[in-house]
Design an enzyme around this catalytic site. Structure first.
Site, PDB file in Angstrom:
ATOM      1  N   ASP A   1      46.176 -50.977   4.879  1.00  0.00           N
ATOM      2  CA  ASP A   1      45.158 -51.840   4.293  1.00  0.00           C
ATOM      3  C   ASP A   1      43.744 -51.284   4.445  1.00  0.00           C
ATOM      4  O   ASP A   1      42.776 -51.891   4.002  1.00  0.00           O
ATOM      5  CB  ASP A   1      45.229 -53.249   4.895  1.00  0.00           C
TER       6      ASP A   1
ATOM      7  N   HIS B   1      43.095 -51.916   9.425  1.00  0.00           N
ATOM      8  CA  HIS B   1      43.835 -51.921  10.684  1.00  0.00           C
ATOM      9  C   HIS B   1      44.595 -50.606  10.846  1.00  0.00           C
ATOM     10  O   HIS B   1      45.168 -50.093   9.882  1.00  0.00           O
ATOM     11  CB  HIS B   1      44.811 -53.103  10.729  1.00  0.00           C
TER      12      HIS B   1
ATOM     13  N   SER C   1      40.582 -59.679  14.096  1.00  0.00           N
ATOM     14  CA  SER C   1      41.953 -59.208  13.903  1.00  0.00           C
ATOM     15  C   SER C   1      42.172 -57.824  14.507  1.00  0.00           C
ATOM     16  O   SER C   1      43.288 -57.483  14.898  1.00  0.00           O
ATOM     17  CB  SER C   1      42.285 -59.183  12.405  1.00  0.00           C
TER      18      SER C   1
END
Length: 804
Positions: free
Chosen positions: A267, A270, A94
């Site tokens: 979070d 990221h 991600s």
């Protein structure tokens, strides 16, 4: 007693430290720095691409500065141009997906994040570029199979491959040591495949950014910075081992940049949007060698020298060889007794008798000195010997040096030799402090701050005002319209720039200020020399001659207004060859039109002011004695009050600026108002500086010294103080910004002073007083110029320097 002690101490210091010794010290510094930087490049084994990918620092909020080089800020147009028919593949988890989106948004700022997060996501652009994201969250067999498939079918191999993975391995296996060992083995196996891919493609492995452990969710708590460091070390060992050619490049700079921005993450894993510098670093690594932006020195090698640059080298080497031959034959061995330095002014005293005609060795020595200096210019801004960094504006970077300079200027003051309005010492002082402000403005990137930008615009207008004032006064008083005077002025203005055009491979208009003052000198000369020639000695006999000169000035004003309102005619006129070779930049007259129009009234303002002053002086309406006010007490006080009020509404703040400039809100609006209101600021300064008798009786010797070399300072800053044609800053001493500025400034000022002396020395030889020899040399110069113009037809484009 204190004054006597200060004077004796100053004399003792200056006996040992003068401009000649300063130049010797600067020469030693340059040689040492050249050896250090060359050895560092040769033995260090790194280049600007390694610097871009490996390290850097933040200049300000989200402004990333790679170590030792400049990073171009790519926009949609130039990124599409670079990536046309290119395929970029992002492979990983991600975090790599986020990097892929950020990279894509440079190409298409309107692009939204689409597709399922844990699946492959394609992106196709109209320019035939393709950016694909491949979901492989772990460096395992699946990722190896994907890479192996590209080696088997080379037609499907991407041009650029960006990979990275580790966080999911830590998360899924709770940070076990067995997983770390398997990760190391997989990457070691994968490295062989990546090396094969790197033979035809660019391959980047992205090291893991740190996390904000406090903000991580419960199911990610095992992803610690310690674990990430272990995985980064494993990746570096596997992909960049000593036994391999290391064609796979490690992207570590993003990790360093994230250390300061990850705390803003929502979070903890990221990076927040707007702080993703990795995409711009990647774009520079991939595109700089293709698009070669002038403000993107990372991942760019030196350009091969042009034909004109090769010819310049031949000329300087030829002069050196001839000089050596003459010395070998015994010419020029007799040395004149050295002239003792003036310990008060730090200058060499001029001889009491006029110098004899220079011999052959004197101009050759001057040209050889110029050749050595031009080699330094080339090394600073065309070779990759020295480092370059980006500008970044803060109020402190502009105003703190400004305060230092003002204090120094006030400290070094002396009595003027004469007390006339705008006497020589005062005009040198004026040019000096304006030039120092402009230099600080350029190196600090202060054009980003609108009030400072408009203040500096007034300073440039003031230079042109002085051009009009000085040349009008000379022609009005002396009536000397001879060819010798014209050639002396043109040589003095243009010699340095013409040499730089050849050595640095830049057009004449690139150094916009010199074409501007040269153009206006020709206009002033034509206005005063054309029939009827109106001079002061004629005007003394009849007041009708005053009407004649005013008629000429009115005609010049109408002509300026006509050109200012006829852009099409203006551009068609200056697009005619050979004028186009002098005034075009990147094949367009737009830059010349902008510069000319911006200060179109400044010169005629100076001419009108000179006329009014000289008429009042001749009629004895002013008092210019030492200590006397310029006018009667009532008039002096009134003019002083008006001048002070005009300064109080100057752009000291954005709100005050709006009042001063009729509420203009951006550069375009302010530039429209500038030609009409800049004269108010200039006249206010002149009156404040000259009405009080005590103010006319003193001047700053510090500012005046810089004023004598202001032209050289303005031109030399392009390449040996700033860098990348004024887009960046030259770095002689990396890692110490303040020390670097001090050292580079010291060398820069010494070089500018030496060029001023060289120009004066060569002017004595190049411009003879006799008409016959002068015409022959003008013919030879014209023939040489024609050859150069023909040789340089079709040269590449360059970007205009920053506004000043």
């Amino acid at each position: 007693m204190a004054v006597l002690a200060y004077s004796l101490g100053k004399r003792e210091i200056n006996q040992y430290f003068n401009i000649k010794n300063a130049k010797l010290i600067s020469s030693v510094i340059v040689v040492l720095l050249l050896l250090i930087h060359t050895a560092s490049r040769y033995y260090g084994g790194s280049d600007t691409c390694d610097w871009l990918l490996s390290s850097g620092r933040y200049l300000g909020e989200n402004v990333w500065q790679p170590y030792g080089c400049m990073m171009h800020k790519y926009k949609s147009t130039d990124s599409k141009s670079c990536l046309a028919d290119k395929r970029v593949a992002f492979v990983g988890d991600s975090r790599i997906r986020q990097l892929s989106y950020s990279f894509t948004k440079i190409i298409d700022p309107e692009r939204k994040e689409e597709g399922n997060k844990h699946e492959d996501i394609p992106f196709h652009e109209d320019s035939s570029s393709t950016n694909d994201f491949f979901w492989y969250p772990e460096a395992n067999d699946s990722m190896k199979e994907r890479l192996r498939s590209w080696t088997q079918d080379r037609s499907s191999t991407p041009d650029v491959i960006v990979l990275g993975a580790a966080a999911w391995s830590i998360k899924l296996h709770s940070g076990s040591s067995e997983t770390l060992q398997r990760y190391r083995v997989n990457l070691t196996t994968m490295a062989v495949t990546l090396e094969r891919l790197a033979e035809d493609a660019e391959v980047y492995w992205v090291l893991q950014d740190p996390v904000n452990e406090e903000a991580l969710s419960a199911d990610r708590k095992m992803i610690t910075n310690h674990q990430l460091e272990l995985y980064n070390e494993a990746a570096a060992d596997a992909l960049n081992g000593s036994k391999r050619s290391a064609r796979v490049k490690l992207l570590a700079a993003t990790r360093q940049a994230a250390m300061e921005t990850i705390v803003q993450s929502s979070d903890g894993l990221h990076l927040p949007q707007g702080t993703l510098n990795g995409a711009m670093i990647l774009m520079n690594a991939v595109c700089n060698k293709r698009t070669r932006p002038i403000d993107g020195s990372c991942c760019q090698g030196a350009r091969p020298p042009s034909l004109l640059q090769k010819l310049a080298v031949c000329v300087f080497l030829g002069c050196a060889l001839v000089l050596l031959g003459l010395h070998a034959m015994g010419y020029g061995r007799h040395r004149h007794r050295p002239v003792p330095p003036d310990v008060e002014s730090l200058e060499e005293r001029k001889p009491t008798t006029a110098p004899g005609p220079p011999g052959l060795t004197a101009p050759l020595q001057a040209l050889c000195r110029m050749g050595v200096i031009m080699a330094y210019f080339y090394l600073c801004d065309r070779a990759d010997t020295f480092m370059k960094e980006q500008k970044f504006y803060t109020h402190a970077t502009f105003f703190v040096p400004l305060v230092y300079v003002v204090v120094l200027g006030l400290f070094f003051n002396e009595s003027t030799k004469e007390t006339k309005l705008l006497n020589r010492e005062q005009t040198d002082e004026w040019k000096g402090w304006m030039q120092l402000v402009i230099l600080i403005y350029h190196i600090s990137g202060a054009s980003a701050f609108l009030p400072v930008y408009m203040h500096v615009r007034v300073l440039v207008a003031a230079y042109l005002f002085q051009t009009g004032y000085g040349h009008f006064s000379f022609f009005w008083l002396k009536g000397d319209f001879g060819l010798y005077r014209v050639c002396q002025v043109l040589f003095r203005l243009n010699f340095l720039v013409l040499v730089l055009c050849a050595v640095m491979d830049r057009s004449y208009q690139f150094y916009y200020f010199v074409p501007l003052v040269t153009f206006w000198f020709v206009i002033i000369y034509a206005t005063m020399a054309l029939w009827p020639q109106v001079l002061q000695k004629r005007a003394n006999g009849s007041g009708m001659w005053h009407l004649g000169i005013l008629t000429k000035l009115l005609g010049l004003l109408l002509l300026i207004c006509y050109f200012a309102n006829s852009e099409g005619f203006f551009q068609s006129l200056f697009s005619v060859w050979p004028l186009s070779k002098l005034f075009e930049l990147n094949g367009s007259i737009h830059e010349w039109w902008f510069r000319w129009k911006l200060d179109r009234f400044a010169v005629i303002h100076g001419m009108v002011f000179a006329f009014i002053y000289l008429v009042l002086q001749k009629s004895q309406r002013m008092f210019e004695g030492r200590g006397e006010a310029l006018f009667s007490a009532t008039i002096s006080n009134l003019l002083l009050c008006l001048s002070v009020v005009s300064f109080m509404v100057s752009p000291l703040s954005h709100h005050a600026y709006s009042i001063w400039a009729s509420s203009c809100k951006n550069k375009t609006e302010c530039n429209e108002m500038h030609p009409y209101i800049s004269v108010v600021q200039i006249l206010a300064f002149i009156l404040i500086r000259n009405i009080p008798g005590y103010a006319r009786s003193v001047y700053s010797s510090f500012f005046a010294w810089f004023g004598k070399i202001s032209l050289e300072l303005f031109i030399c800053q392009y390449h040996i103080w700033l860098a990348a044609d004024t887009k960046g800053i030259l770095v002689l001493i990396p890692g110490f910004p303040s020390l670097n500025i001090l050292v580079s400034t010291f060398v820069f000022v010494c070089v500018a002073h030496e060029i001023s002396l060289i120009t004066n020395d060569l002017a004595l030889v190049a411009i003879p007083k006799e008409t016959g020899p002068l015409l022959k040399r003008l013919g030879a110069a014209g023939g040489l110029a024609l050859v150069v113009l023909l040789l340089t037809t079709g040269t590449g484009s360059v970007t205009a320097p920053g506004a000043a």
